[in-house]
Every structure is written in structure tokens, then in C-alpha cells.
Scaffold this motif. Sequence first.
Motif, PDB file in Angstrom:
ATOM      1  N   PHE A 133      57.385  29.979  35.415  1.00 56.55           N
ATOM      2  CA  PHE A 133      55.979  29.973  35.808  1.00 56.55           C
ATOM      3  C   PHE A 133      55.234  28.812  35.151  1.00 56.55           C
ATOM      4  N   PRO A 134      54.475  28.023  35.938  1.00 57.00           N
ATOM      5  CA  PRO A 134      53.588  27.026  35.324  1.00 57.00           C
ATOM      6  C   PRO A 134      52.476  27.763  34.576  1.00 57.00           C
ATOM      7  N   ILE A 135      52.190  27.351  33.364  1.00 55.15           N
ATOM      8  CA  ILE A 135      51.213  28.100  32.558  1.00 55.15           C
ATOM      9  C   ILE A 135      49.828  27.449  32.522  1.00 55.15           C
ATOM     10  N   LYS A 136      49.700  26.309  33.207  1.00 53.79           N
ATOM     11  CA  LYS A 136      48.439  25.564  33.185  1.00 53.79           C
ATOM     12  C   LYS A 136      47.261  26.409  33.646  1.00 53.79           C
ATOM     13  N   ASN A 137      47.452  27.216  34.701  1.00 57.65           N
ATOM     14  CA  ASN A 137      46.349  27.978  35.286  1.00 57.65           C
ATOM     15  C   ASN A 137      46.322  29.436  34.879  1.00 57.65           C
ATOM     16  N   ILE A 138      47.233  29.839  33.999  1.00 61.28           N
ATOM     17  CA  ILE A 138      47.305  31.247  33.600  1.00 61.28           C
ATOM     18  C   ILE A 138      46.301  31.541  32.480  1.00 61.28           C
ATOM     19  N   LYS A 139      45.463  32.535  32.710  1.00 59.35           N
ATOM     20  CA  LYS A 139      44.458  32.957  31.731  1.00 59.35           C
ATOM     21  C   LYS A 139      44.554  34.464  31.529  1.00 59.35           C
ATOM     22  N   ILE A 140      44.186  34.931  30.362  1.00 59.64           N
ATOM     23  CA  ILE A 140      44.211  36.369  30.090  1.00 59.64           C
ATOM     24  C   ILE A 140      43.157  37.070  30.935  1.00 59.64           C
ATOM     25  N   GLY A 141      43.570  38.137  31.611  1.00 61.01           N
ATOM     26  CA  GLY A 141      42.652  38.890  32.450  1.00 61.01           C
ATOM     27  C   GLY A 141      43.222  40.254  32.804  1.00 61.01           C
ATOM     28  N   GLU A 142      42.795  40.800  33.946  1.00 61.05           N
ATOM     29  CA  GLU A 142      43.158  42.168  34.309  1.00 61.05           C
ATOM     30  C   GLU A 142      43.881  42.267  35.643  1.00 61.05           C
ATOM     31  N   LEU A 143      44.272  41.129  36.239  1.00 58.74           N
ATOM     32  CA  LEU A 143      44.933  41.134  37.545  1.00 58.74           C
ATOM     33  C   LEU A 143      46.450  40.980  37.392  1.00 58.74           C
ATOM     34  N   PHE A 144      47.171  41.920  37.941  1.00 60.40           N
ATOM     35  CA  PHE A 144      48.629  41.900  37.973  1.00 60.40           C
ATOM     36  C   PHE A 144      49.046  41.281  39.308  1.00 60.40           C
ATOM     37  N   VAL A 159      44.463  29.834  42.592  1.00 64.01           N
ATOM     38  CA  VAL A 159      43.223  30.257  43.259  1.00 64.01           C
ATOM     39  C   VAL A 159      42.437  31.202  42.360  1.00 64.01           C
ATOM     40  N   ALA A 160      43.138  32.147  41.725  1.00 57.63           N
ATOM     41  CA  ALA A 160      42.473  33.098  40.823  1.00 57.63           C
ATOM     42  C   ALA A 160      41.808  32.376  39.659  1.00 57.63           C
ATOM     43  N   ASN A 161      42.462  31.360  39.143  1.00 57.94           N
ATOM     44  CA  ASN A 161      41.914  30.588  38.029  1.00 57.94           C
ATOM     45  C   ASN A 161      40.604  29.899  38.427  1.00 57.94           C
ATOM     46  N   LYS A 162      40.575  29.348  39.641  1.00 58.83           N
ATOM     47  CA  LYS A 162      39.350  28.705  40.131  1.00 58.83           C
ATOM     48  C   LYS A 162      38.197  29.689  40.258  1.00 58.83           C
ATOM     49  N   LEU A 163      38.544  30.942  40.547  1.00 62.48           N
ATOM     50  CA  LEU A 163      37.531  31.989  40.697  1.00 62.48           C
ATOM     51  C   LEU A 163      37.260  32.712  39.375  1.00 62.48           C
ATOM     52  N   LYS A 164      37.879  32.195  38.303  1.00 65.10           N
ATOM     53  CA  LYS A 164      37.729  32.768  36.959  1.00 65.10           C
ATOM     54  C   LYS A 164      38.222  34.208  36.892  1.00 65.10           C
ATOM     55  N   ILE A 165      39.343  34.453  37.585  1.00 64.88           N
ATOM     56  CA  ILE A 165      40.003  35.755  37.535  1.00 64.88           C
ATOM     57  C   ILE A 165      41.276  35.591  36.713  1.00 64.88           C
ATOM     58  N   GLY A 166      41.348  36.252  35.576  1.00 64.97           N
ATOM     59  CA  GLY A 166      42.511  36.133  34.701  1.00 64.97           C
ATOM     60  C   GLY A 166      43.626  37.088  35.088  1.00 64.97           C
ATOM     61  N   ASN A 264      43.667  38.301  54.185  1.00 68.89           N
ATOM     62  CA  ASN A 264      44.169  37.438  55.255  1.00 68.89           C
ATOM     63  C   ASN A 264      44.839  36.186  54.702  1.00 68.89           C
ATOM     64  N   ASN A 265      44.333  35.706  53.578  1.00 69.67           N
ATOM     65  CA  ASN A 265      44.916  34.525  52.928  1.00 69.67           C
ATOM     66  C   ASN A 265      44.545  34.553  51.446  1.00 69.67           C
ATOM     67  N   LEU A 266      45.132  33.651  50.686  1.00 69.95           N
ATOM     68  CA  LEU A 266      44.939  33.667  49.239  1.00 69.95           C
ATOM     69  C   LEU A 266      43.514  33.339  48.823  1.00 69.95           C
ATOM     70  N   ASN A 267      42.783  32.635  49.672  1.00 72.83           N
ATOM     71  CA  ASN A 267      41.382  32.320  49.338  1.00 72.83           C
ATOM     72  C   ASN A 267      40.516  33.575  49.266  1.00 72.83           C
ATOM     73  N   GLU A 268      40.986  34.654  49.872  1.00 72.53           N
ATOM     74  CA  GLU A 268      40.227  35.903  49.853  1.00 72.53           C
ATOM     75  C   GLU A 268      40.434  36.678  48.546  1.00 72.53           C
ATOM     76  N   ILE A 269      41.153  36.083  47.590  1.00 74.16           N
ATOM     77  CA  ILE A 269      41.263  36.691  46.262  1.00 74.16           C
ATOM     78  C   ILE A 269      39.891  36.928  45.652  1.00 74.16           C
ATOM     79  N   ILE A 270      38.893  36.196  46.120  1.00 76.72           N
ATOM     80  CA  ILE A 270      37.519  36.393  45.631  1.00 76.72           C
ATOM     81  C   ILE A 270      37.058  37.824  45.847  1.00 76.72           C
ATOM     82  N   LEU A 271      37.644  38.532  46.842  1.00 79.14           N
ATOM     83  CA  LEU A 271      37.287  39.927  47.111  1.00 79.14           C
ATOM     84  C   LEU A 271      37.775  40.848  45.997  1.00 79.14           C
ATOM     85  N   ILE A 272      38.746  40.375  45.215  1.00 77.83           N
ATOM     86  CA  ILE A 272      39.287  41.185  44.119  1.00 77.83           C
ATOM     87  C   ILE A 272      38.337  41.189  42.925  1.00 77.83           C
ATOM     88  N   LYS A 273      37.532  40.145  42.819  1.00 69.87           N
ATOM     89  CA  LYS A 273      36.684  39.961  41.633  1.00 69.87           C
ATOM     90  C   LYS A 273      35.705  41.109  41.447  1.00 69.87           C
TER      91      LYS A 273
END
Length: 273
Positions: A133-144, A159-166, A264-273
Motif C-alpha cells: 500500500f502507498p502510504i502517502k495518502n493514508i491518514k488515521i481515521g474511522e473508515l475501513f 479520494v478519501a484523503n482529499k475529502l479529509k476522511i481518514g 456510483n463511483n469513488l467520488n461519491e465517498i463524500i457521502l460517507i463523511k
Amino acid sequence: MLNKILSCGLTGNFGYFHTKISILYGTKIVSGVNYKKKGHLCLNLPIYSSSFKSIKTTKCKISIIFIPSYYCKNIIIENIYSGIKIIICISEDINIFDMLKIKFFCQKYKILFIGPNSPGIVIPFYNIRLGIFPIKNIKIGELFILSRSGTLSYKAIKVANKLKIGQSICLGIGGDLIIGFNIKKFFPYFIKLNLTKKILIIGEIGSELESQFLKYKKIKIFFLISGIFSPLKKKMGHAGAINNKLNDILKKIKKIKKKFLILNNLNEIILIK
């Protein structure tokens, strides 16, 4: 989770590269295995002639496999008999008959086997990175994030990193036709870590992966199913995914939608926030 880890394939270019990244990340890798290079040091770690000698000396309970696929069966079974309890296999295209034998021994001795053809696992809270796994965009959070596809996992993390979802855990269960990961048996162990509040399952058209999560109601689960518009009866490259009938994928989506949200696509990860 903070156990000592054996790197099988440490002395190869691929294993060396990713083991080094993991050590710098904070993962406690303590030894490697190579019969021809026994007694040497690699990344300042001792190289042993066998898994048995390494485990006897270092008391490892986890191993990661970077070696070529045609050697995997013997080294994995040796790992099991030596006392390893968790095996992460990055190697891909293991012979089907070899994989069936590996799976048999894993079930018999209750081994948590992740892979083959897995990008591995990352648990940011514990600074554990086992795999590629590339670790550049991995941040501590609550999403599995759980997926059979390494590439889609990387993109989901980005995508999650851009949306500040760890992320709490990033897990690739393996992309080969036969995988060793028993979801029903071992998935609850990851939930018991109490790091996760939301889960993203990246599934595919030709798999029953998603149905195994439908009983989990106490935690928010989101699904993304790739390959919906793939041609009928055409085998796709990843894990032998195939859409035999148009209704197959529609039935799956309908079943999931009764309880969970499908992206529908990965950009909709914003709905998880």
C-alpha cells in the motif's frame, strides 16, 4: 497487533523495497528468510535459513510473503507448521492446486490468511503496513476500506484523503481466483479493534463478497460495485469476474440497496463523511 513480523522475500528487490518502507513507517519487522543468504544481514535484520529457525529465535506470529508464486506453497505451509498465525501473501498467480492445499491447512490450523495477490493491510493507528500500500495518502481515521482490487483501494484512499476522511484499516483480501481470506470467520476480529465506524466495501460483478456483509447492522457500510457495464459473458481480468446474465448484477444491487447505500463511483465517498 504489535507482534513481531517475518518478511519472506526480504532479500529480493521487491521484498527489500517494500519491507524498507514498512520499517520506516513503524512496522516491527524483525527477520527474513533465505537459505542461500542465511547468517547475513539485510536492512540490519538477520536472515535465517528457514521459517522454523526464524520463528524459534524471534517468536514471530505474523509473516508476509513476497517470494515468487511457484515457491509459495512450501514456504507458507512451513510458516504454518512453524507457528505463524497470520500470513499476508503479496505474491500473485499461485497455482490453483497449490492454493487449495494452502487453504486446507489454513482452515485446519485456524490461520488468518490474506491473499494471494493482495496489496496487504495497513492499520494507521498502530503504524502497521504489511504489503505494498502507498502510504502517502493514508491518514488515521474511522473508515475501513476493504477490496479485492489493490488499484481501486489506492484510488479510494486518495479520494478519501482529499475529502479529509481518514482510514482505520485498509485491507486487500486478494485478487486471485481462489483467495484464502475467510470473511465470515475473521472479519469480526477487525471490528473488535474498535477503530472503525464506517466501512467501504469495493466489490465486483462476479463475486458474492458483498452478501457476506449484509448481516452487519450495527456499523455503517457502503458499497461500490465495479464492472457493472462490462460486456455479458466476457471474463474480466480481475479475479475471473464475469457477468453471465444482466439480471445477476441487478439482483445483487437490489439486494444490497434494501439495507445499504451503493456508491456510483469513488467520488461519491463524500457521502460517507
